[in-house]
Design an enzyme around this catalytic site. Structure first.
Site, mmCIF file in Angstrom:
data_model
loop_
_atom_site.group_PDB
_atom_site.id
_atom_site.type_symbol
_atom_site.label_atom_id
_atom_site.label_comp_id
_atom_site.label_asym_id
_atom_site.label_seq_id
_atom_site.Cartn_x
_atom_site.Cartn_y
_atom_site.Cartn_z
ATOM 1 C CD GLU A 56 -2.778 -1.296 2.508
ATOM 2 O OE1 GLU A 56 -2.866 -0.267 3.153
ATOM 3 O OE2 GLU A 56 -3.748 -2.156 2.219
ATOM 4 C CD GLU A 113 -3.928 -5.912 3.339
ATOM 5 O OE1 GLU A 113 -4.675 -4.994 3.798
ATOM 6 O OE2 GLU A 113 -2.848 -5.713 3.381
HETATM 7 O O1 IFM Z 1 -4.331 -3.754 8.919
HETATM 8 C C1 IFM Z 1 -4.340 -3.291 7.674
HETATM 9 C C2 IFM Z 1 -3.255 -3.749 6.791
HETATM 10 O O2 IFM Z 1 -2.161 -3.603 7.521
HETATM 11 C C3 IFM Z 1 -2.928 -3.039 5.419
HETATM 12 N N1 IFM Z 1 -4.315 -2.754 4.822
HETATM 13 C C4 IFM Z 1 -5.389 -2.614 5.463
HETATM 14 C C5 IFM Z 1 -5.537 -3.222 6.862
HETATM 15 C C6 IFM Z 1 -6.808 -2.841 7.590
HETATM 16 O O3 IFM Z 1 -6.836 -1.354 7.885
#
Ligand code: IFM
Length: 440
Positions: A170, A353
């Site tokens: 990210e 994710e």
């Molecule tokens: O926990 C985070 C993760 O580290 C990165 N993406 C979003 C998740 C939820 O906020």
């Protein structure tokens, strides 16, 4: 209570399912010789993190990793997406190696392979060695070289057994959230720092890919997060503000990594603050990749706001919300699968994710999470049927864990963690996923 509305047979042959975690959020960073990170510093500063919680113990995955890998195997999952902590491998960020740290990742990867899991490594998931932050961290152009060296040190040891690798989780969070909004370490609110970080993150990504190609590694990709920007009203001003938000969040890194160019509308704001000669780096940032991962959670309503660029404000709409206060908007995932394909063509895409925080207790079924997964998997299936090359879906997260500035309060896990006893207890969503994957 109802379970997941699909089986493996509802997806194309070879479609992969997995779970994700990250090092600082689960390992227990005070153990095993890891160096201090800027997340330890950020958390120790009053007001930054709920109850000033940090990752010192987290889920104690460092000692309980075998039990955690068993949980992944027993759910019938294919991929384990994990990250390595830079400061566990190189406590000062450069120089001396912590052999104990390298040994840990070596054992972890072998443990995945022994259980039939595909190891999907992220090299950097947000904890920067404090010693490098002292030198300016992501504001300092040298970070691209430091990161390349870390990549080489780790991948020389475990790169031969990884299924996939992505340099940075990210990039928007590393650049914008951490340097413009101040919500993540190092907690800056400074446009010059932001412009530099937003560029150096891409440069570090490119250098790491070069190093890994040089080591003969394959299946290299990138993991970007996307947030669906909707105008708060249909006024021209709000629509333009939503477009700016979309550019910063969703188009900056995609443009750089896949087209070798930043979007002009974002350069309108960041351009004057960029490091000198940035244009010459675009070729390094735009590397050939083997896949792209989308992290997707929510949408946001954007309005015009007076004041300096980007002149916008963020709002929450009327859709049901998760424990994070994030609207549940599976339509956004469908949108981004098509949008990203517009940049990447036939390149394999993965949802790397997706998941929700819920105030779970071990004894109450987490139906809300099952519903969330059903809705987003349906969006993925729809995109596949329309021709999007989506090849896998990874849930965030295996375990309840350290949710950064929100501490341990927000529970994203398929498995409940009691942060006193550290006992793991699978939730209804874990069993629903296991049952769905067991059917063919
Ligand atoms: O926990 C985070 C993760 O580290 C990165 N993406 C979003 C998740 C939820 O906020």
């Amino acid at each position: 209570m109802s379970g997941l509305a699909f089986t493996r047979a509802d997806f194309p042959p070879g479609f992969l399912f997995g779970v994700a975690t990250s090092a600082y959020q689960i390992e227990g960073h005070a153990q095993g010789g890891a160096g201090r990170t800027h997340w330890d510093d950020f958390a120790a500063t009053p007001g930054n993190v709920v109850r000033a919680e940090d990752g010192a113990r987290a889920c104690d995955h460092l000692n309980r990793w075998a039990e955690d890998l068993d949980l992944i195997r027993d759910a019938g999952l294919d991929i384990y997406r994990f990250s390595a902590s830079w400061a566990r491998v190189l406590p000062e960020g450069r120089g001396a190696v912590n052999q104990e740290g390298l040994d840990f990742y070596d054992r972890l990867v072998d443990g995945m392979l022994a259980r039939g899991l595909k190891p999907a490594l992220t090299l950097y998931h947000w904890e920067l060695p404090s010693a490098l932050n002292d030198l300016g961290g992501w504001r300092n152009r040298d970070i691209a070289g430091w990161f390349a060296d870390f990549t080489e040190t780790l991948c020389r040891r475990i790169g031969d057994r990884l299924w996939s690798t992505a340099p940075i989780n990210e990039p928007w969070c590393v650049g914008w959230l951490s340097h413009f909004l101040g919500g993540h370490a190092p907690g800056l609110r400074d446009i010059r720092a932001t412009a530099r970080a937003m560029h150096h993150v891409g440069l570090a990504h490119g250098r790491a890919i070069e190093v890994m190609r040089g080591l003969g590694m394959g299946n290299l990709g990138t993991v970007c997060n996307f947030e669906y920007a909707l105008p708060r009203s249909q006024s021209d001003e709000d629509r333009a503000a939503a477009r700016r938000y979309d550019g910063i969040y969703n188009r900056w890194f995609l443009g750089a990594m896949f087209k070798g160019a930043y979007p002009e509308d974002v350069l309108d704001g960041l351009g004057p603050h960029m490091p000198e000669g940035w244009q010459a780096d675009m070729g390094t940032i735009c590397q050939k990749l083997d896949w792209l991962g989308l992290n997707y959670y929510t949408c946001k309503r954007i309005a015009h706001a007076p004041g300096p660029w980007p002149s916008l404000s963020e709002h929450i709409g009327d859709l049901p919300q998760t424990q994070m206060g994030w609207e549940i908007c599976p339509e956004g995932l469908h949108h981004f699968l098509h949008f990203v394909q517009g940049h990447t063509g036939d390149l394999p895409l993965y949802v790397t994710e997706n998941g929700m925080a819920n105030p779970d207790s071990p004894d109450a079924p987490d139906q809300a999470r099952i519903d969330y997964l059903n809705q987003h998997l349906a969006a993925g299936k729809r995109a596949i049927a329309e021709g999007v090359p989506l090849k896998g879906y990874i849930v965030w997260s295996l375990l309840d864990n350290y949710e950064w500035a929100f501490g341990y309060e927000k529970r994203f896990g398929l498995v409940h963690v009691d942060f006193e006893s550290l006992q793991r207890r699978p939730k209804a969503s874990y069993y629903a996923l296991r049952d769905a994957l067991a059917q063919s």
